[in-house]
Write a protein that holds these residues in place. Structure first.
Motif, PDB file in Angstrom:
ATOM      1  N   SER A 169       0.668  -1.172  -0.029  1.00  0.00           N
ATOM      2  CA  SER A 169      -0.105  -0.059   0.051  1.00  0.00           C
ATOM      3  C   SER A 169       0.780   1.216   0.048  1.00  0.00           C
ATOM      4  O   SER A 169       2.106   1.222   0.456  1.00  0.00           O
ATOM      5  CB  SER A 169      -0.958  -0.117   1.274  1.00  0.00           C
ATOM      6  N   ILE A 170       0.333   2.374  -0.472  1.00  0.00           N
ATOM      7  CA  ILE A 170       0.977   3.666  -0.515  1.00  0.00           C
ATOM      8  C   ILE A 170      -0.065   4.646   0.308  1.00  0.00           C
ATOM      9  O   ILE A 170      -1.147   4.602   0.236  1.00  0.00           O
ATOM     10  CB  ILE A 170       1.165   4.216  -1.788  1.00  0.00           C
ATOM     11  N   THR A 171       0.564   5.418   1.236  1.00  0.00           N
ATOM     12  CA  THR A 171      -0.131   6.349   1.988  1.00  0.00           C
ATOM     13  C   THR A 171      -0.120   7.693   1.155  1.00  0.00           C
ATOM     14  O   THR A 171       1.198   8.107   1.078  1.00  0.00           O
ATOM     15  CB  THR A 171       0.104   6.441   3.526  1.00  0.00           C
ATOM     16  N   VAL A 172      -0.981   8.504   0.728  1.00  0.00           N
ATOM     17  CA  VAL A 172      -0.742   9.702   0.305  1.00  0.00           C
ATOM     18  C   VAL A 172      -1.335  10.597   0.990  1.00  0.00           C
ATOM     19  O   VAL A 172      -2.544  10.881   1.358  1.00  0.00           O
ATOM     20  CB  VAL A 172      -1.390   9.935  -1.135  1.00  0.00           C
ATOM     21  N   TRP A 173      -0.270  11.653   1.790  1.00  0.00           N
ATOM     22  CA  TRP A 173      -0.771  12.472   2.629  1.00  0.00           C
ATOM     23  C   TRP A 173      -0.304  13.765   1.907  1.00  0.00           C
ATOM     24  O   TRP A 173       0.865  14.014   1.696  1.00  0.00           O
ATOM     25  CB  TRP A 173      -0.196  12.565   4.098  1.00  0.00           C
ATOM     26  N   LEU A 174      -1.301  14.708   1.509  1.00  0.00           N
ATOM     27  CA  LEU A 174      -0.926  16.164   0.828  1.00  0.00           C
ATOM     28  C   LEU A 174      -1.111  17.264   1.669  1.00  0.00           C
ATOM     29  O   LEU A 174      -2.034  17.370   2.420  1.00  0.00           O
ATOM     30  CB  LEU A 174      -1.740  16.174  -0.321  1.00  0.00           C
ATOM     31  N   SER A 175       0.071  17.899   1.813  1.00  0.00           N
ATOM     32  CA  SER A 175      -0.064  19.112   2.528  1.00  0.00           C
ATOM     33  C   SER A 175      -0.860  20.330   1.706  1.00  0.00           C
ATOM     34  O   SER A 175      -0.859  21.632   2.345  1.00  0.00           O
ATOM     35  CB  SER A 175       1.144  19.644   3.131  1.00  0.00           C
ATOM     36  N   ASP A 176      -1.414  20.048   0.544  1.00  0.00           N
ATOM     37  CA  ASP A 176      -1.965  21.071  -0.311  1.00  0.00           C
ATOM     38  C   ASP A 176      -3.084  21.570   0.331  1.00  0.00           C
ATOM     39  O   ASP A 176      -3.769  21.272   0.979  1.00  0.00           O
ATOM     40  CB  ASP A 176      -2.345  20.317  -1.657  1.00  0.00           C
ATOM     41  N   GLY A 177      -3.149  22.973   0.003  1.00  0.00           N
ATOM     42  CA  GLY A 177      -4.350  23.784   0.615  1.00  0.00           C
ATOM     43  C   GLY A 177      -4.110  25.301   0.212  1.00  0.00           C
ATOM     44  O   GLY A 177      -3.286  25.601  -0.609  1.00  0.00           O
ATOM     45  N   SER A 178      -4.456  26.087   1.122  1.00  0.00           N
ATOM     46  CA  SER A 178      -4.183  27.533   1.151  1.00  0.00           C
ATOM     47  C   SER A 178      -4.224  28.080   2.510  1.00  0.00           C
ATOM     48  O   SER A 178      -4.753  27.825   3.348  1.00  0.00           O
ATOM     49  CB  SER A 178      -5.196  28.310   0.132  1.00  0.00           C
ATOM     50  N   CYS A 179      -3.474  29.197   2.684  1.00  0.00           N
ATOM     51  CA  CYS A 179      -3.483  30.064   3.967  1.00  0.00           C
ATOM     52  C   CYS A 179      -4.399  31.178   4.027  1.00  0.00           C
ATOM     53  O   CYS A 179      -4.495  31.851   5.052  1.00  0.00           O
ATOM     54  CB  CYS A 179      -1.846  30.375   3.996  1.00  0.00           C
ATOM     55  N   PHE A 180      -4.541  31.854   2.824  1.00  0.00           N
ATOM     56  CA  PHE A 180      -5.777  32.927   2.701  1.00  0.00           C
ATOM     57  C   PHE A 180      -6.863  32.875   1.857  1.00  0.00           C
ATOM     58  O   PHE A 180      -6.868  32.166   0.718  1.00  0.00           O
ATOM     59  CB  PHE A 180      -4.738  33.945   2.379  1.00  0.00           C
ATOM     60  N   PRO A 181      -7.545  33.493   2.164  1.00  0.00           N
ATOM     61  CA  PRO A 181      -8.940  33.509   1.368  1.00  0.00           C
ATOM     62  C   PRO A 181      -8.715  34.018   0.063  1.00  0.00           C
ATOM     63  O   PRO A 181      -7.775  34.999  -0.236  1.00  0.00           O
ATOM     64  CB  PRO A 181     -10.036  34.324   2.075  1.00  0.00           C
ATOM     65  N   GLY A 182      -8.998  33.496  -1.020  1.00  0.00           N
ATOM     66  CA  GLY A 182      -8.837  33.854  -2.294  1.00  0.00           C
ATOM     67  C   GLY A 182      -7.697  33.287  -3.010  1.00  0.00           C
ATOM     68  O   GLY A 182      -7.459  33.514  -4.142  1.00  0.00           O
ATOM     69  N   GLN A 183      -6.791  32.518  -2.313  1.00  0.00           N
ATOM     70  CA  GLN A 183      -5.602  32.046  -2.741  1.00  0.00           C
ATOM     71  C   GLN A 183      -5.731  31.017  -3.794  1.00  0.00           C
ATOM     72  O   GLN A 183      -5.091  30.895  -4.728  1.00  0.00           O
ATOM     73  CB  GLN A 183      -4.734  31.432  -1.735  1.00  0.00           C
ATOM     74  N   LEU A 184      -6.727  30.203  -3.661  1.00  0.00           N
ATOM     75  CA  LEU A 184      -7.017  29.052  -4.365  1.00  0.00           C
ATOM     76  C   LEU A 184      -8.629  28.945  -4.888  1.00  0.00           C
ATOM     77  O   LEU A 184      -9.498  29.367  -4.075  1.00  0.00           O
ATOM     78  CB  LEU A 184      -6.986  27.934  -3.301  1.00  0.00           C
ATOM     79  N   ASN A 185      -8.735  28.447  -5.984  1.00  0.00           N
ATOM     80  CA  ASN A 185     -10.087  28.145  -6.695  1.00  0.00           C
ATOM     81  C   ASN A 185     -10.237  26.697  -5.951  1.00  0.00           C
ATOM     82  O   ASN A 185      -9.580  25.694  -6.335  1.00  0.00           O
ATOM     83  CB  ASN A 185     -10.072  28.081  -7.829  1.00  0.00           C
ATOM     84  N   PHE A 186     -11.251  26.483  -4.946  1.00  0.00           N
ATOM     85  CA  PHE A 186     -11.384  25.252  -4.241  1.00  0.00           C
ATOM     86  C   PHE A 186     -11.758  23.910  -5.482  1.00  0.00           C
ATOM     87  O   PHE A 186     -11.092  22.981  -5.196  1.00  0.00           O
ATOM     88  CB  PHE A 186     -12.530  25.180  -3.432  1.00  0.00           C
ATOM     89  N   ARG A 187     -12.541  24.294  -6.308  1.00  0.00           N
ATOM     90  CA  ARG A 187     -13.053  23.298  -7.132  1.00  0.00           C
ATOM     91  C   ARG A 187     -11.742  22.729  -8.003  1.00  0.00           C
ATOM     92  O   ARG A 187     -11.620  21.707  -8.457  1.00  0.00           O
ATOM     93  CB  ARG A 187     -14.113  23.909  -8.019  1.00  0.00           C
ATOM     94  N   LYS A 188     -10.975  23.859  -8.565  1.00  0.00           N
ATOM     95  CA  LYS A 188     -10.008  23.285  -9.356  1.00  0.00           C
ATOM     96  C   LYS A 188      -8.994  22.736  -8.676  1.00  0.00           C
ATOM     97  O   LYS A 188      -8.139  21.910  -9.352  1.00  0.00           O
ATOM     98  CB  LYS A 188      -9.363  24.605 -10.031  1.00  0.00           C
TER      99      LYS A 188
END
Ligand code: RM4
Ligand code: MN
Ligand code: MN
Length: 424
Positions: A169-188
């Motif tokens: 098995s492989i465990t994928v843990w991603l630190s991906d995300g955002s620190c501030f509102p507007g930084q990221l398009n959540f859906r994309k």
């Protein structure tokens, strides 16, 4: 360092009379003691390669002495733990912290040491020295396709390492995300991540599982792209039957009802693996059972209930791993404590009177239901866990043997006092 069986036998001999009294006592209290002991003998929890050295915080790292400096030494440490408790016979590798140079030699060593390779873990939350593109703004979620590809390729390489070692098995843990509102398009961000996970999924050998680990916050503090069990389940469902959710006890918002999460994931056949640790506030990665032992018991209670409802094998049908890392204890002593806490909670969950509990639930007898659970939790099952160890040639009291034999001192004289283990 190898521990002679003689030392363990002598230790057991010294403790035998007292142990016998305790085990005879509990045998008179509980039904099915033999079946519980045999389940305890079978149960194993994998040790993460990054927990064998002293962990750090973002402020400082106070490394201990005699830490394992190589993958081989980390494997020796896990073998030592397993020899002491017969419940930690596997190591979970984090790549690139622990890259096996020669898979054949490493596999051979594992065989000699009597340990296996559990889930492999990828790392796209740090930039490595020779890395072309940065993960500063994420990996699989990244707006730049080239960064996403680099992260996908890394995960596929991790699968290949695992395949060569016999991981499943492989465990994928991603630190991906955002620190501030507007930084990221959540859906994309979600769609990019899903697309990347799909590519990694398609590189899985047929008998492998992929664990999608979620985390509520840290290192991103406004949004995480795999932030909770709902999001992880979405990915796992979209990916297919080999993808599962992994629950890390420290990855929830405060006071989340983890036992309910576990129950529902099992119902959906989507609980794949578990990272044990304990916490007071966030992802504290403290010793299992050190802060909230009742919560740990309630989680095991749901695990056993849910696994039994589907006739699952407790020992092999879920991935059991510790994920802890901290600054102030000898890591081996700490891991012995963590495994012990897990075995105790497992044993307590095994003695829950399920028939009476279900009757109490059907009669809305709330008081009785609580009494049944707390009766199990308040039972001292430590002698059952010790008996399981004794029968498999391990130590009645691993921690006291470790201390009495000054094992850390021996490791320091073998390895020196300034070696730092790779990891966090
Ligand atoms: C994360 C997460 C992962 C672990 C890393 C080191 O918070 O828990 O499982 O691989 O830390
Ligand atoms: Mn984890
Ligand atoms: Mn964590």
């Amino acid at each position: 360092m190898k521990l002679d069986q003689d030392i363990i036998d002598k230790h057991n001999q010294n403790l035998l009379v007292k142990h016998q009294e305790r085990i005879d006592f509990i045998k008179n209290q509980l039904p099915n003691v033999e079946s519980i002991i045999s389940k305890l003998i079978d149960f194993n929890v994998a040790i993460p390669s990054w927990a064998l050295g002293t962990g750090g915080t973002r402020f400082a790292r106070f490394s201990g002495a005699g830490e394992p400096g190589t993958l081989e030494e980390k494997m020796e440490d896990v073998a030592l733990l397993h020899k002491l408790n017969n419940s930690s016979g596997a190591i979970s590798l984090h790549i690139p912290w622990d890259i096996p140079q020669d898979h054949f030699v490493i596999k051979q060593l594992a065989r000699e040491l009597n340990i296996n390779f559990d889930a492999v873990n990828s790392n796209t939350f740090q930039d490595q020295q020779d890395q072309a593109l940065s993960y500063k703004f994420g990996s699989l979620q990244h707006v730049d396709k080239a960064v996403r590809k680099q992260a996908i390729d890394h995960n596929i390489e991790v699968i290949k390492h695992g395949e060569a070692l016999g991981s499943k098995s492989i465990t994928v843990w991603l630190s991906d995300g955002s620190c501030f509102p507007g930084q990221l398009n959540f859906r994309k961000a979600f769609q990019n991540t899903l697309e990347g996970l799909k590519e990694i999924y398609s590189a899985l050998p047929s008998d492998w599982k992929m664990f999608v680990e979620y985390k509520a916050y840290e290192p991103n503090f406004y949004s995480m792209t795999v932030g909770d069990w709902g999001q992880s389940l979405l990915y796992a469902n979209k990916l297919g039957p080999k993808a599962y959710t992994l629950v890390d006890l420290g990855h929830h918002l405060p006071n989340a009802n983890i036992e309910q999460i576990v129950s529902l994931l099992l119902m959906e056949e989507k609980l794949g693996g578990f990272h044990f640790n304990d916490s007071k506030y966030g992802d504290d990665d403290l010793t299992v059972g050190s802060i909230k032992p009742y919560q740990l018991f309630l989680i095991f209670n749901e695990l056993i209930e849910g696994m039994d409802a589907r006739s699952m094998n407790h020992a092999s049908d879920l991935g059991w791993m510790i994920d802890a890392s901290h600054n102030v204890k000898d890591p081996l002593e700490d891991l012995l404590q963590s495994v012990e806490a897990i075995m105790i909670s497992y044993a307590q969950a095994l003695i829950v009177d399920r028939k009476s509990l279900s009757e109490a639930q059907n009669n809305n007898d709330v008081v009785r239901a609580q009494e049944i659970l707390q009766d199990a939790f308040r039972t001292d099952v430590r002698s059952l866990v010790a008996e399981a160890r004794l029968r498999s040639g391990a130590a009645i009291d691993p921690l006291s043997l470790y201390r009495a034999n000054e094992i850390r001192m021996k490791l320091v004289s073998e390895r020196g006092s300034s070696r730092k283990a790779t990891g966090l």
